[in-house]
Design a protein around this motif. Structure first.
Motif, short mmCIF file in Angstrom:
data_model
loop_
_atom_site.label_atom_id
_atom_site.label_comp_id
_atom_site.label_asym_id
_atom_site.label_seq_id
_atom_site.Cartn_x
_atom_site.Cartn_y
_atom_site.Cartn_z
N ARG A 145 0.82 -1.21 0.00
CA ARG A 145 0.00 0.00 0.00
C ARG A 145 0.86 1.26 0.00
NH1 ARG A 145 -4.05 1.78 4.96
NH2 ARG A 145 -4.34 3.93 4.29
N PHE A 146 1.88 1.27 0.85
CA PHE A 146 2.69 2.49 1.00
C PHE A 146 4.00 2.33 0.24
CE2 PHE A 146 -0.13 2.74 4.68
CZ PHE A 146 -0.59 4.04 4.56
N TYR A 194 7.54 3.45 -1.26
CA TYR A 194 8.54 4.33 -0.65
C TYR A 194 9.36 5.03 -1.72
CZ TYR A 194 12.00 6.22 2.46
OH TYR A 194 12.78 7.09 3.16
N PHE A 242 7.75 -0.54 3.99
CA PHE A 242 7.28 0.75 4.50
C PHE A 242 5.90 0.64 5.15
CE2 PHE A 242 6.37 5.45 3.17
CZ PHE A 242 6.97 5.94 4.30
N PHE A 248 3.63 2.22 9.46
CA PHE A 248 2.34 2.83 9.79
C PHE A 248 1.60 1.90 10.73
CE2 PHE A 248 3.79 4.47 5.83
CZ PHE A 248 3.39 5.79 5.78
N PRO A 249 1.32 2.33 11.95
CA PRO A 249 0.66 1.41 12.90
C PRO A 249 -0.70 0.93 12.40
CG PRO A 249 0.68 3.67 13.75
CD PRO A 249 1.56 3.65 12.53
N PHE A 251 16.59 2.77 14.07
CA PHE A 251 15.44 2.96 14.96
C PHE A 251 14.26 2.11 14.50
CE2 PHE A 251 11.58 4.73 16.52
CZ PHE A 251 11.87 4.99 17.85
N PRO A 283 -1.48 3.27 19.41
CA PRO A 283 -0.99 4.22 18.41
C PRO A 283 -2.06 5.19 17.93
CG PRO A 283 -1.15 1.98 17.49
CD PRO A 283 -1.35 1.87 18.97
N GLU A 284 -3.32 4.79 18.04
CA GLU A 284 -4.42 5.63 17.58
C GLU A 284 -4.46 6.98 18.30
OE1 GLU A 284 -4.66 2.44 18.49
OE2 GLU A 284 -5.50 1.35 16.77
N ARG A 297 -1.61 9.36 17.06
CA ARG A 297 -1.94 9.68 15.66
C ARG A 297 -3.06 10.73 15.61
NH1 ARG A 297 1.35 8.34 12.10
NH2 ARG A 297 0.77 6.44 11.04
N THR A 313 8.83 5.14 19.76
CA THR A 313 8.19 4.83 18.46
C THR A 313 7.01 5.76 18.21
OG1 THR A 313 8.92 2.53 18.43
CG2 THR A 313 6.94 3.04 17.17
N ARG A 314 6.26 6.09 19.24
CA ARG A 314 5.14 7.03 19.07
C ARG A 314 5.63 8.37 18.55
NH1 ARG A 314 2.90 3.15 18.81
NH2 ARG A 314 1.76 2.05 20.42
N PHE A 367 8.49 8.86 16.84
CA PHE A 367 9.04 8.63 15.50
C PHE A 367 7.96 8.51 14.44
CE2 PHE A 367 10.55 5.97 12.06
CZ PHE A 367 11.84 6.40 11.82
N GLU A 368 6.93 7.70 14.72
CA GLU A 368 5.94 7.38 13.69
C GLU A 368 5.01 8.55 13.39
OE1 GLU A 368 4.28 3.96 15.54
OE2 GLU A 368 2.83 5.08 16.72
N ASP A 416 12.77 12.16 15.79
CA ASP A 416 13.52 11.05 15.19
C ASP A 416 13.57 9.84 16.11
OD1 ASP A 416 15.11 12.01 17.18
OD2 ASP A 416 16.93 12.20 15.96
N ALA A 476 12.46 12.45 5.60
CA ALA A 476 12.80 11.03 5.40
C ALA A 476 11.56 10.16 5.34
CB ALA A 476 13.71 10.56 6.53
N ASN A 477 10.59 10.44 6.19
CA ASN A 477 9.40 9.59 6.30
C ASN A 477 8.20 10.48 6.61
OD1 ASN A 477 10.72 6.88 6.26
ND2 ASN A 477 11.70 7.69 8.10
N TYR A 536 5.12 10.42 7.28
CA TYR A 536 4.07 9.46 7.59
C TYR A 536 2.67 10.07 7.51
CZ TYR A 536 7.82 6.43 9.30
OH TYR A 536 8.96 5.65 9.39
N GLU A 568 1.81 10.77 3.80
CA GLU A 568 1.59 9.52 3.05
C GLU A 568 0.22 8.92 3.40
OE1 GLU A 568 3.71 8.04 0.90
OE2 GLU A 568 5.65 8.98 1.32
N LEU A 569 -0.07 8.98 4.69
CA LEU A 569 -1.35 8.40 5.14
C LEU A 569 -2.52 9.18 4.56
CD1 LEU A 569 -2.23 6.13 7.10
CD2 LEU A 569 -2.35 7.88 8.88
N SER A 623 -3.07 8.25 0.94
CA SER A 623 -3.26 6.83 0.63
C SER A 623 -4.74 6.46 0.56
CB SER A 623 -2.54 5.98 1.68
OG SER A 623 -2.87 4.63 1.52
#
Lengths: 261, 261
Positions: free
Chosen positions: A111-112, A114, A145, A149-150, A178, B150-151, B154, B186-187, B189-190, B219, B249-250, B252, B255-256, B259
């Motif tokens: 889906r994603f 990169y 990638f 995404f969680p 990371f 994670p919700e 986000r 991670t929270r 970073f993402e 990061d 770099a990402n 997120y 992209e989300l 998508s």
């Protein structure tokens, strides 16, 4: 269930020395190790950095490649999960494919996508993978990638997956350590699932890869982890008994279902 | 922006030696350190393990407590984020409160209550915290267990938050080290956000706490991290320039948003 994760050397794919014969060798090694499932990286054929033209050519023979690999799976009785480009009408998908003895192939389109390289070569998928039975587990697929995404792992876990297989090609560099060391095991932990992340190491004509492949348990612990530079077969035994502790301590899916909103 | 995170010793809350005077001391120490914001744990008043009766009594004087703390914030010009029980009609919420000089208080009610102790003492919140400006940042609030989903982070990031403050009371034991060391960064970073996770250490009459408080950058790197056992003031300088690298770099969130589905 015994899983054999193959962290492959991108230089081998680059040299053309590998390909289908390389996958045959992985299946043979996995069988020797007593594994039920061999897990290989993203675009194991023809190699992640092979370029758009080679990816399209590989995609157009995907049906026969899958049939050929399915034969090997039947012969060895070792299931196979790997990344492969797959033609879908006029477009090419960056797919994860799962082949089990005696079962129909499962294909999931990433889906994603990169970066410019993938966006130039592929069209993104739009639906989550089927969740299918394998041994004591229910398996879902992602590619690279996607797992960052969680939402993706959560959707699979909510659809019943308890083992998520992720062929990947993590570019070496800032952030990659990371992702491999903290983010990937967090995906397993926050859903109380097993997660296998099979990466390349080394470099091909276009990219360098991070290695650090991992099989994570539902408590986030590494059952097996690759190094940064060396190819390796990582063997991990996945025991459904490992679900009970994490799910009792933190019933994330249940809490989420009960929560408003 | 300089943040002073206070990893507090639960034994001090237990002894009754702390309370409002303890918070005054934190504000004074934060000011001496040149901090703009002091961040304290979950239920800093009256202490996480004080029991349902003490929590309800504290909740019923929350309005006057908040007014009193707002005065101190105006005097010191140091903002304050902390956990506090807050009465809401007949029910008690496990709240995070943010007090800024010259601004109205912000109150968020914890959505994911943890375990029988919290479910016996509190009713869960049902909406995300307001996202409010503070210095160069837009701040959102969570409490403890919330961040493990994670919700929640986000939703705050999608609402524009780039700094998430999480008063917490992480029970020591299996899983806690993983949460503090891998899941919490991670929270950050993402979502490419700063995240501050202010925990207790030591023990009170009911629980032992993990420590390992953390300020994570976008990061995922630890700008400051507490130990397992010792109370500490952790000082971190949050620089909005740190967003650019991770977001390039990402991307997120972008992209989300782009998508399907």
């Amino acid at each position: 269930m015994r899983l054999a994760l193959f962290q492959l050397d991108a230089a081998a794919a680059r040299s053309g020395a590998d390909g289908l014969l390389g996958i045959d060798r992985c299946l043979a090694r996995a069988r020797e190790a007593g594994a039920d499932l061999a897990h290989l990286p993203e675009l194991a054929l023809p190699g992640y950095g092979a370029g758009a033209q080679a990816l399209r050519a590989e995609a157009e023979r995907a049906a026969e490649t899958i049939a050929r690999l399915q034969e090997r799976v039947e012969e060895t009785r070792v299931a196979l999960a790997l990344g492969l480009p797959v033609a879908d009408g006029p477009v090419v998908r960056n797919a994860a494919v799962l082949l089990r003895p005696g079962e129909a192939p499962v294909v999931y389109a990433k889906r994603f996508l990169y970066g410019d390289y993938e966006r130039g070569a592929f069209s993104p998928g739009t639906i989550i993978s089927p969740v299918v039975a394998f041994g004591d587990f229910r398996v879902g697929l992602l590619v690279c990638f996607d797992v960052e995404f969680p939402e993706t792992v959560r959707a699979l876990a909510q659809a019943g997956a308890d083992l998520v297989l992720v062929p990947t090609a993590l570019p070496a560099g800032e952030g990659a350590r990371f992702i491999a060391r903290s983010l990937v095991p967090t995906r397993a932990f926050e859903n109380s699932v097993f997660l296998s992340y099979a990466d390349w190491c080394g470099r091909d004509a276009r990219f360098a890869y991070q290695g650090l492949s991992m099989v994570a348990g539902p408590d986030g612990a590494a059952l097996a982890q690759g190094g940064e530079a060396q190819p390796a077969m990582l063997v991990a035994d996945l025991d459904p008994a490992a679900f009970a502790g994490p799910r009792a301590a933190n019933n994330y899916l249940g809490e989420l279902a009960d929560s408003t909103p």
